[in-house]
Design a protein around this motif. Structure first.
Motif, PDB file in Angstrom:
ATOM      1  N   ALA A  32      -6.249   1.763  -3.127  1.00 18.00           N
ATOM      2  CA  ALA A  32      -6.266   0.311  -2.959  1.00 18.00           C
ATOM      3  C   ALA A  32      -7.663  -0.138  -2.554  1.00 18.00           C
ATOM      4  CB  ALA A  32      -5.260  -0.100  -1.895  1.00 18.00           C
ATOM      5  N   GLY A  33      -8.017  -1.373  -2.914  1.00 15.87           N
ATOM      6  CA  GLY A  33      -9.326  -1.902  -2.555  1.00 15.87           C
ATOM      7  C   GLY A  33      -9.225  -3.296  -1.978  1.00 15.87           C
ATOM      8  N   THR A  34     -10.376  -3.926  -1.744  1.00 16.23           N
ATOM      9  CA  THR A  34     -10.389  -5.340  -1.380  1.00 16.23           C
ATOM     10  C   THR A  34      -9.625  -6.098  -2.462  1.00 16.23           C
ATOM     11  OG1 THR A  34     -12.614  -4.982  -0.512  1.00 16.23           O
ATOM     12  CG2 THR A  34     -11.913  -7.275  -0.794  1.00 16.23           C
ATOM     13  N   LEU A  35      -9.902  -5.724  -3.712  1.00 15.88           N
ATOM     14  CA  LEU A  35      -9.089  -6.164  -4.848  1.00 15.88           C
ATOM     15  C   LEU A  35      -8.700  -4.907  -5.615  1.00 15.88           C
ATOM     16  CD1 LEU A  35     -11.199  -9.196  -6.111  1.00 15.88           C
ATOM     17  CD2 LEU A  35      -9.004  -9.295  -4.903  1.00 15.88           C
ATOM     18  N   THR A  36      -7.537  -4.943  -6.255  1.00 15.11           N
ATOM     19  CA  THR A  36      -7.041  -3.764  -6.974  1.00 15.11           C
ATOM     20  C   THR A  36      -6.709  -4.167  -8.409  1.00 15.11           C
ATOM     21  OG1 THR A  36      -6.224  -2.812  -4.925  1.00 15.11           O
ATOM     22  CG2 THR A  36      -5.267  -1.966  -6.973  1.00 15.11           C
ATOM     23  N   LEU A  37      -7.242  -3.415  -9.372  1.00 12.39           N
ATOM     24  CA  LEU A  37      -7.052  -3.760 -10.791  1.00 12.39           C
ATOM     25  C   LEU A  37      -5.579  -3.712 -11.166  1.00 12.39           C
ATOM     26  CD1 LEU A  37     -10.077  -1.810 -12.338  1.00 12.39           C
ATOM     27  CD2 LEU A  37      -9.814  -4.302 -12.181  1.00 12.39           C
ATOM     28  N   SER A  38      -4.896  -2.662 -10.740  1.00 10.22           N
ATOM     29  CA  SER A  38      -3.447  -2.566 -10.932  1.00 10.22           C
ATOM     30  C   SER A  38      -2.912  -1.518  -9.960  1.00 10.22           C
ATOM     31  CB  SER A  38      -3.097  -2.160 -12.361  1.00 10.22           C
ATOM     32  OG  SER A  38      -1.718  -1.815 -12.434  1.00 10.22           O
ATOM     33  N   ALA A  39      -2.100  -1.956  -9.027  1.00  9.47           N
ATOM     34  CA  ALA A  39      -1.572  -1.030  -8.021  1.00  9.47           C
ATOM     35  C   ALA A  39      -0.642  -0.008  -8.670  1.00  9.47           C
ATOM     36  CB  ALA A  39      -0.848  -1.803  -6.926  1.00  9.47           C
ATOM     37  N   SER A  40       0.035  -0.421  -9.756  1.00  9.20           N
ATOM     38  CA  SER A  40       0.982   0.492 -10.409  1.00  9.20           C
ATOM     39  C   SER A  40       0.287   1.377 -11.440  1.00  9.20           C
ATOM     40  CB  SER A  40       2.097  -0.317 -11.077  1.00  9.20           C
ATOM     41  OG  SER A  40       1.548  -1.089 -12.127  1.00  9.20           O
ATOM     42  N   GLY A  41      -1.027   1.195 -11.613  1.00  8.46           N
ATOM     43  CA  GLY A  41      -1.736   2.020 -12.588  1.00  8.46           C
ATOM     44  C   GLY A  41      -1.533   1.563 -14.027  1.00  8.46           C
TER      45      GLY A  41
END
Ligand code: TXA
Ligand code: MG
Length: 314
Positions: free
Chosen positions: A256-265
């Motif tokens: 996870a990040g400050t923003l996440t491209l896709s948590a589910s991958g």
């Protein structure tokens, strides 16, 4: 994953079905007078991402947004007197104009590959016109061929390349021009020929009363790089598992990040978020660390874009 691709007639029923599919985020190929386009709702990021997946494009090029009318086009960009002249003379038709995006445009940032400009076109083909009116919104569409193959000018060409990967193709016979649209951009003073195509440059020069510059002559920030994509100001570090002190993290999957491209991958969701997230992290200032993104499917295009963002700049 393969889906059954419908061949729709360009009649009322077929066009209604096509518009409904677009509204639902599906991909629909449709004829224009130049070539068949592979359309998606330009406001739905995941629908736009699926264009790249279907074409197997290894990178994110900005796409042309198709609209039903000049009035519709004016809503998205800072309109200019030169654009007005060209639109009055050649729209609907095989001309694409690249103009600065207006605030609140609502288009997915994947359509423009994060650039501050967008390419717009009002096609003349009756089936394209009818579909765009019925749909009532902006349709992003590159040519409807797999990456690296030639542009399709019949529904059979589209099906031979993309059957099983798109929801439908609207079949209305062969395209009349058979060559992609001519693309015009603008620098401070002149109109610039970005791609020669189905509309003769002489005709454009006559209407403008000036000769077109070519990208090499034009005053652009990155010479020879007109299609140069958005690059963050901050340094980008790839394949990071956690951020250093001066970095903001762009996450993916379990990281996870400050923003996440896709948590589910999900790579489609990640592609849809890519440019927005880069812009947002860049606006925070400082450096950007990016979690690993797998090199498969849309992950190839995502990694291509991230590698460009991370490449040393002068
Ligand atoms: O005739 C056509 O133009 C067809 C039909 C379907 O409309 N479409 C087409 O799209 O040829 P495509 O994706 O194959 O080509 C789009 C071109 C690319 O070369 C891209 O770099 C350029 O448009 N383009 C799009 N947005 C741009 C922008 N903001 N600035 C500069 N170039 C842009
Ligand atoms: Mg193409």
């Amino acid at each position: 994953m393969s889906i059954k691709t419908q061949r729709l007639q360009a009649d009322r029923n077929g066009l209604e079905q096509a518009a409904t599919l677009l509204q639902g985020g599906a991909l629909v190929a449709f004829p224009t007078e130049t070539v068949y386009g592979l359309g998606a709702d330009a406001r739905q990021g995941e629908a736009v991402a699926s264009i790249y997946a279907a074409k197997g494009r290894p990178s994110f090029n900005p796409l042309i947004v198709h609209l039903a009318s000049i009035d519709a086009a004016r809503n998205y960009v800072d309109w200019t007197p030169q654009a007005e002249k060209l639109a009055q003379a050649f729209w609907p038709g095989p001309l694409t104009l690249v103009l600065p995006l207006r605030d609140g445009h609502g288009l997915s940032s994947l359509v423009t590959a994060g650039l501050p400009t967008v390419a717009l076109r009002v096609p003349a083909h009756p089936a394209a016109q009818a579909l765009l009116s019925q749909f009532g919104g902006p349709v992003a569409a590159p040519s409807a061929n797999p990456s690296g193959r030639i542009s399709p000018t019949t529904a059979d060409h589209v099906l031979s390349g993309l059957s099983g990967r798109i929801a439908a193709v609207v079949d209305d016979g062969p395209c009349s021009v058979g060559l992609e649209s001519t693309i015009i951009g603008f620098d401070e003073t002149r109109a610039v020929l970005l791609r020669a195509g189905g509309l003769a440059t002489e005709d454009i020069e006559n209407v403008l009363g000036q000769t077109l510059s070519t990208p090499d002559q034009a005053h652009i920030t990155a010479p020879g790089q007109l299609s140069s994509h958005y690059a963050p100001r901050g340094v980008v570090r790839l394949n990071a598992t956690e951020p250093l002190e001066d970095e903001h993290m762009l996450g993916f999957g379990p990281i996870a990040g400050t923003l996440t491209l896709s948590a589910s991958g999900d790579l489609c969701e990640a592609a849809a978020n890519l440019f927005d997230h880069l812009h947002q992290l860049d606006a925070l200032g400082g450096k950007i660390a990016v979690a690993p993104v797998p090199m498969e499917g849309l992950g190839r295009a995502i990694n291509d874009r991230l590698q460009r963002a991370a490449a040393p700049r002068s």
